[in-house]
Scaffold this motif. Structure first.
Motif, PDB file in Angstrom:
ATOM      1  N   GLU A   1       2.087  32.269   5.955  1.00  0.00           N
ATOM      2  CA  GLU A   1       0.675  32.034   6.272  1.00  0.00           C
ATOM      3  C   GLU A   1       0.416  32.354   7.743  1.00  0.00           C
ATOM      4  O   GLU A   1       1.339  32.377   8.565  1.00  0.00           O
ATOM      5  CB  GLU A   1       0.309  30.574   5.991  1.00  0.00           C
ATOM      6  N   GLU A   2      -0.844  32.582   8.072  1.00  0.00           N
ATOM      7  CA  GLU A   2      -1.227  32.891   9.446  1.00  0.00           C
ATOM      8  C   GLU A   2      -0.793  31.756  10.383  1.00  0.00           C
ATOM      9  O   GLU A   2      -0.991  30.588  10.087  1.00  0.00           O
ATOM     10  CB  GLU A   2      -2.742  33.079   9.537  1.00  0.00           C
ATOM     11  N   GLY A   3      -0.156  32.127  11.506  1.00  0.00           N
ATOM     12  CA  GLY A   3       0.292  31.156  12.491  1.00  0.00           C
ATOM     13  C   GLY A   3       1.610  30.471  12.145  1.00  0.00           C
ATOM     14  O   GLY A   3       2.064  29.592  12.871  1.00  0.00           O
ATOM     15  N   GLU A   4       2.234  30.881  11.057  1.00  0.00           N
ATOM     16  CA  GLU A   4       3.474  30.262  10.592  1.00  0.00           C
ATOM     17  C   GLU A   4       4.643  31.195  10.888  1.00  0.00           C
ATOM     18  O   GLU A   4       4.545  32.404  10.726  1.00  0.00           O
ATOM     19  CB  GLU A   4       3.331  30.050   9.080  1.00  0.00           C
ATOM     20  N   ARG A   5       5.761  30.639  11.326  1.00  0.00           N
ATOM     21  CA  ARG A   5       6.978  31.428  11.493  1.00  0.00           C
ATOM     22  C   ARG A   5       7.633  31.616  10.123  1.00  0.00           C
ATOM     23  O   ARG A   5       7.503  30.744   9.258  1.00  0.00           O
ATOM     24  CB  ARG A   5       7.939  30.736  12.450  1.00  0.00           C
ATOM     25  N   PRO A   6       8.341  32.720   9.899  1.00  0.00           N
ATOM     26  CA  PRO A   6       8.967  32.939   8.588  1.00  0.00           C
ATOM     27  C   PRO A   6       9.862  31.783   8.142  1.00  0.00           C
ATOM     28  O   PRO A   6       9.843  31.399   6.979  1.00  0.00           O
ATOM     29  CB  PRO A   6       9.769  34.230   8.781  1.00  0.00           C
ATOM     30  N   GLU A   7      10.625  31.213   9.079  1.00  0.00           N
ATOM     31  CA  GLU A   7      11.514  30.106   8.723  1.00  0.00           C
ATOM     32  C   GLU A   7      10.719  28.899   8.244  1.00  0.00           C
ATOM     33  O   GLU A   7      11.129  28.198   7.320  1.00  0.00           O
ATOM     34  CB  GLU A   7      12.385  29.685   9.909  1.00  0.00           C
ATOM     35  N   GLU A   8       9.579  28.644   8.883  1.00  0.00           N
ATOM     36  CA  GLU A   8       8.724  27.523   8.476  1.00  0.00           C
ATOM     37  C   GLU A   8       8.139  27.779   7.090  1.00  0.00           C
ATOM     38  O   GLU A   8       8.064  26.867   6.255  1.00  0.00           O
ATOM     39  CB  GLU A   8       7.582  27.328   9.470  1.00  0.00           C
ATOM     40  N   ALA A   9       7.719  29.027   6.844  1.00  0.00           N
ATOM     41  CA  ALA A   9       7.171  29.390   5.536  1.00  0.00           C
ATOM     42  C   ALA A   9       8.219  29.187   4.449  1.00  0.00           C
ATOM     43  O   ALA A   9       7.911  28.690   3.359  1.00  0.00           O
ATOM     44  CB  ALA A   9       6.694  30.835   5.548  1.00  0.00           C
ATOM     45  N   LEU A  10       9.449  29.561   4.736  1.00  0.00           N
ATOM     46  CA  LEU A  10      10.520  29.426   3.761  1.00  0.00           C
ATOM     47  C   LEU A  10      10.714  27.963   3.378  1.00  0.00           C
ATOM     48  O   LEU A  10      10.762  27.620   2.193  1.00  0.00           O
ATOM     49  CB  LEU A  10      11.815  30.006   4.323  1.00  0.00           C
ATOM     50  N   VAL A  11      10.803  27.097   4.361  1.00  0.00           N
ATOM     51  CA  VAL A  11      10.991  25.664   4.109  1.00  0.00           C
ATOM     52  C   VAL A  11       9.806  25.113   3.309  1.00  0.00           C
ATOM     53  O   VAL A  11       9.982  24.378   2.333  1.00  0.00           O
ATOM     54  CB  VAL A  11      11.194  24.903   5.442  1.00  0.00           C
ATOM     55  N   ARG A  12       8.578  25.501   3.690  1.00  0.00           N
ATOM     56  CA  ARG A  12       7.378  25.036   2.991  1.00  0.00           C
ATOM     57  C   ARG A  12       7.360  25.519   1.547  1.00  0.00           C
ATOM     58  O   ARG A  12       7.103  24.754   0.612  1.00  0.00           O
ATOM     59  CB  ARG A  12       6.114  25.511   3.723  1.00  0.00           C
ATOM     60  N   GLU A  13       7.639  26.808   1.358  1.00  0.00           N
ATOM     61  CA  GLU A  13       7.610  27.373   0.007  1.00  0.00           C
ATOM     62  C   GLU A  13       8.651  26.721  -0.900  1.00  0.00           C
ATOM     63  O   GLU A  13       8.383  26.469  -2.074  1.00  0.00           O
ATOM     64  CB  GLU A  13       7.826  28.891   0.055  1.00  0.00           C
ATOM     65  N   LEU A  14       9.832  26.447  -0.385  1.00  0.00           N
ATOM     66  CA  LEU A  14      10.865  25.802  -1.208  1.00  0.00           C
ATOM     67  C   LEU A  14      10.447  24.378  -1.578  1.00  0.00           C
ATOM     68  O   LEU A  14      10.725  23.918  -2.685  1.00  0.00           O
ATOM     69  CB  LEU A  14      12.212  25.812  -0.488  1.00  0.00           C
ATOM     70  N   ARG A  15       9.755  23.718  -0.670  1.00  0.00           N
ATOM     71  CA  ARG A  15       9.239  22.378  -0.966  1.00  0.00           C
ATOM     72  C   ARG A  15       8.182  22.456  -2.073  1.00  0.00           C
ATOM     73  O   ARG A  15       8.208  21.685  -3.029  1.00  0.00           O
ATOM     74  CB  ARG A  15       8.650  21.756   0.301  1.00  0.00           C
ATOM     75  N   GLU A  16       7.253  23.434  -1.946  1.00  0.00           N
ATOM     76  CA  GLU A  16       6.165  23.572  -2.927  1.00  0.00           C
ATOM     77  C   GLU A  16       6.652  24.074  -4.280  1.00  0.00           C
ATOM     78  O   GLU A  16       6.242  23.564  -5.319  1.00  0.00           O
ATOM     79  CB  GLU A  16       5.104  24.543  -2.390  1.00  0.00           C
ATOM     80  N   GLU A  17       7.517  25.092  -4.270  1.00  0.00           N
ATOM     81  CA  GLU A  17       7.945  25.725  -5.516  1.00  0.00           C
ATOM     82  C   GLU A  17       9.044  24.975  -6.246  1.00  0.00           C
ATOM     83  O   GLU A  17       9.123  25.036  -7.472  1.00  0.00           O
ATOM     84  CB  GLU A  17       8.449  27.148  -5.250  1.00  0.00           C
ATOM     85  N   LEU A  18       9.917  24.310  -5.493  1.00  0.00           N
ATOM     86  CA  LEU A  18      11.112  23.711  -6.099  1.00  0.00           C
ATOM     87  C   LEU A  18      11.236  22.205  -5.870  1.00  0.00           C
ATOM     88  O   LEU A  18      12.115  21.572  -6.443  1.00  0.00           O
ATOM     89  CB  LEU A  18      12.376  24.389  -5.546  1.00  0.00           C
ATOM     90  N   GLY A  19      10.398  21.635  -4.990  1.00  0.00           N
ATOM     91  CA  GLY A  19      10.455  20.203  -4.727  1.00  0.00           C
ATOM     92  C   GLY A  19      11.682  19.759  -3.957  1.00  0.00           C
ATOM     93  O   GLY A  19      12.168  18.644  -4.134  1.00  0.00           O
ATOM     94  N   ILE A  20      12.192  20.620  -3.086  1.00  0.00           N
ATOM     95  CA  ILE A  20      13.409  20.305  -2.329  1.00  0.00           C
ATOM     96  C   ILE A  20      13.161  20.431  -0.831  1.00  0.00           C
ATOM     97  O   ILE A  20      12.185  21.036  -0.396  1.00  0.00           O
ATOM     98  CB  ILE A  20      14.587  21.231  -2.702  1.00  0.00           C
ATOM     99  N   GLU A  21      14.078  19.855  -0.068  1.00  0.00           N
ATOM    100  CA  GLU A  21      14.116  20.077   1.377  1.00  0.00           C
ATOM    101  C   GLU A  21      15.297  21.005   1.644  1.00  0.00           C
ATOM    102  O   GLU A  21      16.406  20.766   1.160  1.00  0.00           O
ATOM    103  CB  GLU A  21      14.299  18.758   2.128  1.00  0.00           C
ATOM    104  N   ALA A  22      15.031  22.062   2.394  1.00  0.00           N
ATOM    105  CA  ALA A  22      16.061  23.049   2.698  1.00  0.00           C
ATOM    106  C   ALA A  22      15.942  23.449   4.161  1.00  0.00           C
ATOM    107  O   ALA A  22      14.940  23.171   4.819  1.00  0.00           O
ATOM    108  CB  ALA A  22      15.912  24.268   1.800  1.00  0.00           C
ATOM    109  N   GLU A  23      16.971  24.108   4.641  1.00  0.00           N
ATOM    110  CA  GLU A  23      16.990  24.600   6.023  1.00  0.00           C
ATOM    111  C   GLU A  23      17.249  26.099   6.012  1.00  0.00           C
ATOM    112  O   GLU A  23      18.204  26.557   5.367  1.00  0.00           O
ATOM    113  CB  GLU A  23      18.107  23.889   6.794  1.00  0.00           C
ATOM    114  N   ALA A  24      16.396  26.857   6.691  1.00  0.00           N
ATOM    115  CA  ALA A  24      16.634  28.284   6.868  1.00  0.00           C
ATOM    116  C   ALA A  24      17.753  28.438   7.900  1.00  0.00           C
ATOM    117  O   ALA A  24      17.690  27.863   8.974  1.00  0.00           O
ATOM    118  CB  ALA A  24      15.363  28.978   7.342  1.00  0.00           C
ATOM    119  N   VAL A  25      18.766  29.220   7.562  1.00  0.00           N
ATOM    120  CA  VAL A  25      19.942  29.326   8.423  1.00  0.00           C
ATOM    121  C   VAL A  25      19.974  30.637   9.189  1.00  0.00           C
ATOM    122  O   VAL A  25      20.082  30.654  10.408  1.00  0.00           O
ATOM    123  CB  VAL A  25      21.235  29.142   7.591  1.00  0.00           C
ATOM    124  N   GLU A  26      19.870  31.763   8.473  1.00  0.00           N
ATOM    125  CA  GLU A  26      20.042  33.068   9.117  1.00  0.00           C
ATOM    126  C   GLU A  26      19.240  34.124   8.365  1.00  0.00           C
ATOM    127  O   GLU A  26      19.215  34.127   7.136  1.00  0.00           O
ATOM    128  CB  GLU A  26      21.530  33.448   9.083  1.00  0.00           C
TER     129      GLU A  26
END
Length: 132
Positions: A41-66
């Motif tokens: 989304e606008e103003g979002e870093r890719p790593e933040e988007a990844l964490v958000r999307e995994l929360r929304e799509e899968l209901g989990i907390e995850a960490e972007a590593v590399e």
């Protein structure tokens, strides 16, 4: 003006296995497998988007590593896929949005599902790298 839209995908690892998600929509992608994720989304870093999307799509907390090297064009003009390796922190993944099945794949099983064409090179590259 050519707008560039980044879609992030997660090579999500847990106990040495990578998560694959089967698309339920749109019809032309339904039944094929992908790395879970979504649009930055606008103003979002890719790593933040990844964490958000995994929360929304899968209901989990995850960490972007590399970030996995490379970028893959998607079927829509201006859309590109960037993939990050990620690790599961909390929760049990469930197919909440746009997916009807999930599957954990071990190193020898990565070709057991029909990956979307743009996800295949990212999956292969993620599998070659150390898993978080």
């Amino acid at each position: 003006m050519n707008e560039r839209i980044v879609v992030v995908g997660a090579a999500l690892w847990h106990e040495g296995r990578m998560l694959a998600a089967r698309r339920s929509a749109p019809p032309e992608l339904a039944g094929r497998w992908e790395l879970p994720g979504g649009k930055v989304e606008e103003g979002e870093r890719p790593e933040e988007a990844l964490v958000r999307e995994l929360r929304e799509e899968l209901g989990i907390e995850a960490e972007a590593v590399e970030r996995i090297p490379g970028e893959w064009p998607l079927g829509r003009p201006g859309y590109v896929l960037q993939v990050w390796s990620a690790k599961l922190l909390r929760g049990e993944p469930a197919p909440l949005e746009d997916h009807d099945a999930l599957r954990w794949l071990g190193p020898g099983e990565l070709d057991a599902v029909d990956w979307l064409d743009q996800d295949r090179p990212a999956v292969l590259e993620a599998a070659r790298r150390p898993h978080p």
